[in-house]
Design a protein around this motif. Structure first.
Motif, short mmCIF file in Angstrom:
data_model
loop_
_atom_site.label_atom_id
_atom_site.label_comp_id
_atom_site.label_asym_id
_atom_site.label_seq_id
_atom_site.Cartn_x
_atom_site.Cartn_y
_atom_site.Cartn_z
N GLU A 31 0.83 -1.21 0.00
CA GLU A 31 0.00 0.00 0.00
C GLU A 31 0.86 1.26 0.00
O GLU A 31 0.50 2.27 -0.60
CB GLU A 31 -0.92 0.00 1.22
N CYS A 32 2.03 1.21 0.65
CA CYS A 32 2.95 2.35 0.64
C CYS A 32 3.37 2.67 -0.79
O CYS A 32 3.38 3.84 -1.21
CB CYS A 32 4.16 2.04 1.51
N LEU A 33 3.72 1.64 -1.56
CA LEU A 33 4.11 1.85 -2.95
C LEU A 33 2.95 2.41 -3.76
O LEU A 33 3.12 3.35 -4.55
CB LEU A 33 4.59 0.53 -3.55
N THR A 34 1.76 1.87 -3.56
CA THR A 34 0.58 2.35 -4.29
C THR A 34 0.30 3.82 -3.97
O THR A 34 0.07 4.63 -4.87
CB THR A 34 -0.64 1.49 -3.93
N GLU A 35 0.32 4.16 -2.68
CA GLU A 35 -0.02 5.52 -2.28
C GLU A 35 1.06 6.52 -2.66
O GLU A 35 0.77 7.70 -2.88
CB GLU A 35 -0.31 5.57 -0.79
N LYS A 36 2.30 6.07 -2.74
CA LYS A 36 3.36 6.98 -3.18
C LYS A 36 3.12 7.48 -4.60
O LYS A 36 3.58 8.57 -4.97
CB LYS A 36 4.72 6.25 -3.12
N SER A 37 2.39 6.71 -5.39
CA SER A 37 2.10 7.11 -6.77
C SER A 37 0.87 8.00 -6.86
O SER A 37 0.50 8.44 -7.95
CB SER A 37 1.91 5.87 -7.65
N GLY A 38 0.21 8.23 -5.71
CA GLY A 38 -0.97 9.09 -5.71
C GLY A 38 -2.29 8.37 -5.77
O GLY A 38 -3.31 8.98 -6.07
N ARG A 39 -2.28 7.08 -5.49
CA ARG A 39 -3.52 6.29 -5.53
C ARG A 39 -3.68 5.53 -4.22
O ARG A 39 -2.70 5.02 -3.68
CB ARG A 39 -3.50 5.32 -6.70
N ILE A 40 -4.90 5.46 -3.71
CA ILE A 40 -5.17 4.69 -2.50
C ILE A 40 -5.97 3.45 -2.87
O ILE A 40 -6.84 3.50 -3.74
CB ILE A 40 -5.92 5.55 -1.45
N ASN A 41 -5.65 2.33 -2.24
CA ASN A 41 -6.32 1.07 -2.55
C ASN A 41 -6.96 0.51 -1.28
O ASN A 41 -6.32 -0.16 -0.48
CB ASN A 41 -5.32 0.07 -3.13
N LEU A 42 -8.24 0.80 -1.10
CA LEU A 42 -8.97 0.26 0.04
C LEU A 42 -9.42 -1.18 -0.21
O LEU A 42 -10.05 -1.78 0.66
CB LEU A 42 -10.18 1.13 0.36
N GLY A 43 -9.11 -1.71 -1.38
CA GLY A 43 -9.45 -3.09 -1.68
C GLY A 43 -8.43 -4.09 -1.18
O GLY A 43 -8.49 -5.27 -1.54
N LEU A 44 -7.50 -3.65 -0.32
CA LEU A 44 -6.43 -4.53 0.14
C LEU A 44 -6.96 -5.74 0.91
O LEU A 44 -6.35 -6.80 0.88
CB LEU A 44 -5.45 -3.76 1.03
N GLU A 45 -8.08 -5.57 1.60
CA GLU A 45 -8.65 -6.72 2.30
C GLU A 45 -9.03 -7.81 1.30
O GLU A 45 -8.77 -9.00 1.53
CB GLU A 45 -9.87 -6.27 3.11
N GLY A 46 -9.64 -7.41 0.18
CA GLY A 46 -9.97 -8.37 -0.86
C GLY A 46 -8.73 -8.98 -1.48
O GLY A 46 -8.69 -10.19 -1.78
N VAL A 47 -7.69 -8.16 -1.70
CA VAL A 47 -6.42 -8.65 -2.23
C VAL A 47 -5.81 -9.69 -1.29
O VAL A 47 -5.36 -10.76 -1.72
CB VAL A 47 -5.44 -7.48 -2.45
N LEU A 48 -5.84 -9.38 0.00
CA LEU A 48 -5.23 -10.28 0.99
C LEU A 48 -5.96 -11.61 1.05
O LEU A 48 -5.34 -12.68 1.05
CB LEU A 48 -5.24 -9.60 2.36
N VAL A 49 -7.29 -11.57 1.10
CA VAL A 49 -8.06 -12.81 1.21
C VAL A 49 -7.95 -13.64 -0.07
O VAL A 49 -7.75 -14.86 -0.02
CB VAL A 49 -9.54 -12.49 1.52
N LEU A 50 -8.06 -12.98 -1.23
CA LEU A 50 -7.95 -13.71 -2.49
C LEU A 50 -6.57 -14.32 -2.67
O LEU A 50 -6.44 -15.48 -3.10
CB LEU A 50 -8.27 -12.78 -3.66
N SER A 51 -5.53 -13.58 -2.33
CA SER A 51 -4.17 -14.11 -2.49
C SER A 51 -3.90 -15.25 -1.50
O SER A 51 -3.18 -16.21 -1.82
CB SER A 51 -3.13 -13.00 -2.32
N ALA A 52 -4.48 -15.16 -0.30
CA ALA A 52 -4.32 -16.26 0.66
C ALA A 52 -4.95 -17.53 0.11
O ALA A 52 -4.37 -18.63 0.21
CB ALA A 52 -4.95 -15.89 2.00
#
Length: 306
Positions: A31-52
């Motif tokens: 998320e740090c890398l994503t936000e450094k580019s000027g975008r926020i990703n609140l879908g990280l919970e979905g990313v985490l569960v799907l990747s698990a």
């Protein structure tokens, strides 16, 4: 408690900080890398569960844990790329899209992960950093997820890259001044999509840590909101990769307090101690809610800084 009990408790918290904090580390770095580019990703919970789920399924079907880790990273990158592409469309909100992707990711994971609840998959090996000690407590505390050193190395590479490399400068420029990036001939949307995809891959490694190391199985309640907590972690860390490492260990230690107390025979209030990471998240958000302090270091183009 006597001195031995205190030593056991501290070692249990230390080991738990690394064990529980490893998923936090990867998700917050992504998320740090994503936000450094000027975008926020609140879908990280979905990313985490799907990747698990994908990581567990990949390891189970292939019999190779590292193929499972790659599958987890790839699935996280795919979902994050979809987020990046959608957010590049005119008049599309990062926040609304992130929430929609969170629901999509968890829904896909629950649907495709039904057959994976009972089977056992190969596990990520542990590094026995405490082999030098004859104490079982030290050996247990220093039995480290093999992905954790990779996370520490990644934090260092990101911190170095943001300040010393061209790609780091371009990512920060896209996050701080899209007009300047365009004036130099860079595609702001392209940079943000690439950063979001890479951030999703990194966060996906956190999902692999959940299902393939601790707790080391796949079930629908695996994440417990860690993807959303990671967004608060990045703000708390002031968008610094090294501080993300410290914050991840802090939250990991908070999550390990309950099991650590149980290991020395203290069982009263066990479920209350399990709520410490969530209470800590609320406390941090309250303490950093000042518009002057909480946004210090925030990329200018980030939605939360407008």
């Amino acid at each position: 408690m006597n001195a031995d009990a205190w030593t056991t408790l501290l070692l249990a918290v230390l080991g738990g900080a690394i064990r529980v904090g490893t998923p936090f580390l990867f998700v917050s770095l992504g998320e740090c890398l994503t936000e450094k580019s000027g975008r926020i990703n609140l879908g990280l919970e979905g990313v985490l569960v799907l990747s698990a789920m994908a990581g567990f399924g990949g390891a189970y079907l292939s019999g190779n844990v590292w193929l499972g880790v790659l599958a987890a990273g790839a699935s996280g990158a795919l979902l994050a790329t979809l987020h990046g592409l959608l957010c590049s469309l005119p008049r599309v909100s990062d926040i609304a899209t992130g929430i929609a992707l969170m629901l999509l990711g968890t829904g896909l994971a629950f649907y495709f992960g039904k057959p994976l609840i009972q089977p056992q998959a190969p596990q990520i090996p542990a590094l026995a950093l405490g082999a030098w000690s004859a104490s079982p407590q030290v050996q247990t505390a220093l039995s480290v997820n093999a992905l954790f050193p990779l996370g520490v190395l990644l934090a260092g590479l990101m911190a170095w890259g943001f300040t010393r490399t061209r790609w780091g400068l371009v990512v920060r420029m896209a996050g701080d001044s899209s007009d300047a990036a365009r004036a130099l001939g860079y595609s702001v949307h392209g940079v943000r999509i690439a950063a979001t995809a890479a951030g999703g891959f990194i966060a996906g490694l956190g999902g692999a840590s959940l299902s393939l190391y601790y707790p080391g199985s796949w079930n629908e309640g695996l994440s417990s909101g860690q993807g959303l907590i990671a967004v608060a972690l990045v703000i708390f860390a002031r968008w610094s990769p090294w501080r993300c490492l410290g914050a991840a260990l802090l939250f990991g230690g908070a999550g390990a307090i309950g099991p650590a107390l149980q290991s020395v025979g203290i069982t009263a209030g066990y479920y209350l101690f399990n709520a410490v990471p969530y209470a800590l998240t609320l406390l941090i958000l309250v303490l950093t809610c000042s518009p002057h302090r909480s946004l210090k270091g925030a990329p200018v183009e980030l939605a939360v800084s407008r």
